[in-house]
Scaffold this motif. Structure first.
Motif, mmCIF file in Angstrom:
data_model
loop_
_atom_site.group_PDB
_atom_site.id
_atom_site.type_symbol
_atom_site.label_atom_id
_atom_site.label_comp_id
_atom_site.label_asym_id
_atom_site.label_seq_id
_atom_site.Cartn_x
_atom_site.Cartn_y
_atom_site.Cartn_z
ATOM 1 N N UNK A 99 10.834 17.458 7.032
ATOM 2 C CA UNK A 99 10.941 16.906 5.681
ATOM 3 C C UNK A 99 11.724 15.526 5.800
ATOM 4 N N UNK A 100 12.890 15.674 6.861
ATOM 5 C CA UNK A 100 13.679 14.456 6.810
ATOM 6 C C UNK A 100 12.957 13.466 7.730
ATOM 7 N N UNK A 101 12.019 13.601 8.354
ATOM 8 C CA UNK A 101 11.157 12.799 9.080
ATOM 9 C C UNK A 101 10.089 11.952 8.287
ATOM 10 N N UNK A 102 9.734 12.931 7.214
ATOM 11 C CA UNK A 102 8.844 12.353 6.198
ATOM 12 C C UNK A 102 9.458 11.412 5.330
ATOM 13 N N UNK A 103 10.767 11.748 4.925
ATOM 14 C CA UNK A 103 11.716 10.791 4.138
ATOM 15 C C UNK A 103 11.970 9.645 4.804
ATOM 16 N N UNK A 104 12.139 9.625 5.942
ATOM 17 C CA UNK A 104 12.375 8.341 6.756
ATOM 18 C C UNK A 104 11.273 7.637 6.948
ATOM 19 N N UNK A 105 10.381 8.101 7.550
ATOM 20 C CA UNK A 105 9.178 7.376 8.213
ATOM 21 C C UNK A 105 7.749 7.641 7.419
ATOM 22 N N UNK A 106 7.650 8.529 6.517
ATOM 23 C CA UNK A 106 6.431 8.841 5.622
ATOM 24 C C UNK A 106 6.572 8.218 4.244
ATOM 25 N N UNK A 107 5.832 8.918 3.170
ATOM 26 C CA UNK A 107 6.079 8.551 1.852
ATOM 27 C C UNK A 107 5.595 6.951 1.602
ATOM 28 N N UNK A 108 6.233 6.329 0.968
ATOM 29 C CA UNK A 108 5.905 4.804 0.544
ATOM 30 C C UNK A 108 5.836 4.073 1.637
ATOM 31 N N UNK A 109 6.554 4.454 2.882
ATOM 32 C CA UNK A 109 6.316 3.545 4.096
ATOM 33 C C UNK A 109 4.783 3.491 4.629
ATOM 34 N N UNK A 110 4.414 4.886 4.534
ATOM 35 C CA UNK A 110 3.010 5.100 4.990
ATOM 36 C C UNK A 110 1.927 4.506 4.238
ATOM 37 N N UNK A 111 2.090 4.402 2.692
ATOM 38 C CA UNK A 111 1.045 3.788 1.758
ATOM 39 C C UNK A 111 1.177 2.339 1.970
ATOM 40 N N UNK A 112 2.322 1.811 2.187
ATOM 41 C CA UNK A 112 2.413 0.481 2.529
ATOM 42 C C UNK A 112 1.751 -0.183 3.768
ATOM 43 N N UNK A 113 1.754 0.845 4.986
ATOM 44 C CA UNK A 113 1.249 0.539 6.260
ATOM 45 C C UNK A 113 -0.221 0.668 6.087
ATOM 46 N N UNK A 114 -0.842 1.366 5.059
ATOM 47 C CA UNK A 114 -2.211 1.473 4.863
ATOM 48 C C UNK A 114 -2.794 0.432 3.990
ATOM 49 N N UNK A 115 -2.004 -0.433 3.459
ATOM 50 C CA UNK A 115 -2.469 -1.837 2.884
ATOM 51 C C UNK A 115 -2.089 -1.877 1.353
ATOM 52 N N UNK A 116 -1.168 -0.947 1.007
ATOM 53 C CA UNK A 116 -1.054 -1.262 -0.595
ATOM 54 C C UNK A 116 0.383 -1.810 -0.717
ATOM 55 N N UNK A 117 0.605 -2.554 -1.269
ATOM 56 C CA UNK A 117 2.180 -3.209 -1.563
ATOM 57 C C UNK A 117 2.389 -3.202 -3.195
ATOM 58 N N UNK A 118 3.408 -3.335 -3.637
ATOM 59 C CA UNK A 118 3.773 -3.158 -5.099
ATOM 60 C C UNK A 118 5.198 -3.998 -5.401
ATOM 61 N N UNK A 119 5.282 -4.446 -6.710
ATOM 62 C CA UNK A 119 6.471 -4.680 -7.225
ATOM 63 C C UNK A 119 6.863 -3.896 -8.458
#
Length: 294
Positions: A99-119
């Protein structure tokens, strides 16, 4: 699974978000066309920001599917988010580490790496960093992060740093902030901070950007400048824009498509003129019952 070559860069089906017994989103379905400007509108409390939070990984949806067609492949946003922390994780070392790995390297980071950004509705800049440093931090995935190369200042490291700086200044030019490059982000005016946040998001090299009330608090001249920037993203870089906005003049002027939410449900969708005259939309904004408008 969606076709990665589809004109739909984002497909949301039966999206649900529950907070205990409260249904913030109830079976939301929407599509966003590639290279379009799509506005997500609705009265306060309609669930617009909740949709954004689900799309970008800040919330894990209670149900439904979110598919991104970016980088030449489909990405299941809900699947890549993994699972949030649960109480039993804290007594299971292996589960806790996962779970800690997910929090640090997954989640929103993975969505951003997939090509979606936000403000964000509330600006989230690094206020004690300079304007250009905010844009350099956003490019951490694209620079040479080797400690060895950095210590030795290798040619490859210098080229990567120079490219990141050039990229940062390009976006500063787009949002008219070149003259403020070395100022602290927290010293900028409110309108300048709004533009800087868009530039920072663009430095992550997205294919689709979600703007949460970008014109909030701006005067008419600043709103017009913002509209030009949004059109520039679509017209010159092929960026798909999905925005939440309460300034209906801006929405009607720049949007290709509009989706209307009310109490967690999509009540209308279509071109600006069609949505403007939709009775359900009028009822939602005026607080009237549909029967009263007949």
């Amino acid at each position: 699974m969606s076709d990665p070559k589809s004109d739909k860069i984002l497909s949301v089906e039966h999206l649900m978000m529950h907070f205990g017994g409260i249904k913030a989103l109830n079976d939301v379905n929407l599509d966003v066309e590639r290279h379009s400007i799509t506005a997500l509108i609705g009265p306060n409390g309609a669930g617009k920001t909740t949709v954004f939070n689900c799309l970008t990984g800040f919330y894990k949806a209670s149900g439904g599917s979110i598919l991104l067609n970016t980088q030449g492949k489909p990405t299941d946003v809900i699947k890549i988010l993994g699972q949030p922390f649960r109480g039993r994780d804290f007594i299971n070392p292996a589960q806790f580490a996962s779970r800690l790995y997910y929090k640090m390297f997954g989640g929103t980071h993975r969505v951003n790496r997939a090509g979606l950004a936000r403000t964000f509705q509330n600006i989230r800049l690094f206020r004690e960093m300079s304007v250009v440093e905010n844009l350099l931090v956003a490019q951490h995935m694209f620079v040479n992060r080797s400690l060895f190369a950095g210590v030795l200042n290798t040619p490859g490291y210098r080229r990567a740093e120079s490219a990141a700086l050039d990229h940062a200044f390009y976006w500063l030019e787009v949002v008219d902030l070149v003259d403020a490059a070395n100022r602290l982000a927290g010293e900028l005016s409110y309108g300048q901070q709004r533009r800087l946040e868009i530039a920072r998001a663009m430095c992550t090299r997205p294919e689709i950007i979600c703007l949460d009330e970008p014109a909030a608090g701006l005067n008419p001249a600043e709103t017009e400048a913002l509209s030009r920037i949004i059109r520039y993203l679509r017209d010159h870089h092929g960026i798909t824009v999905l925005l939440i906005e309460h300034d209906m003049g801006m929405v009607m002027n720049i949007s290709d498509h509009i989706i209307v939410l009310d109490h967690g449900d999509v009540i209308a969708r279509g071109a600006p003129e069609a949505v403007r005259h939709d009775e359900k939309v009028i009822a939602a904004y005026l607080g009237a019952d549909e029967e009263e408008l007949v």
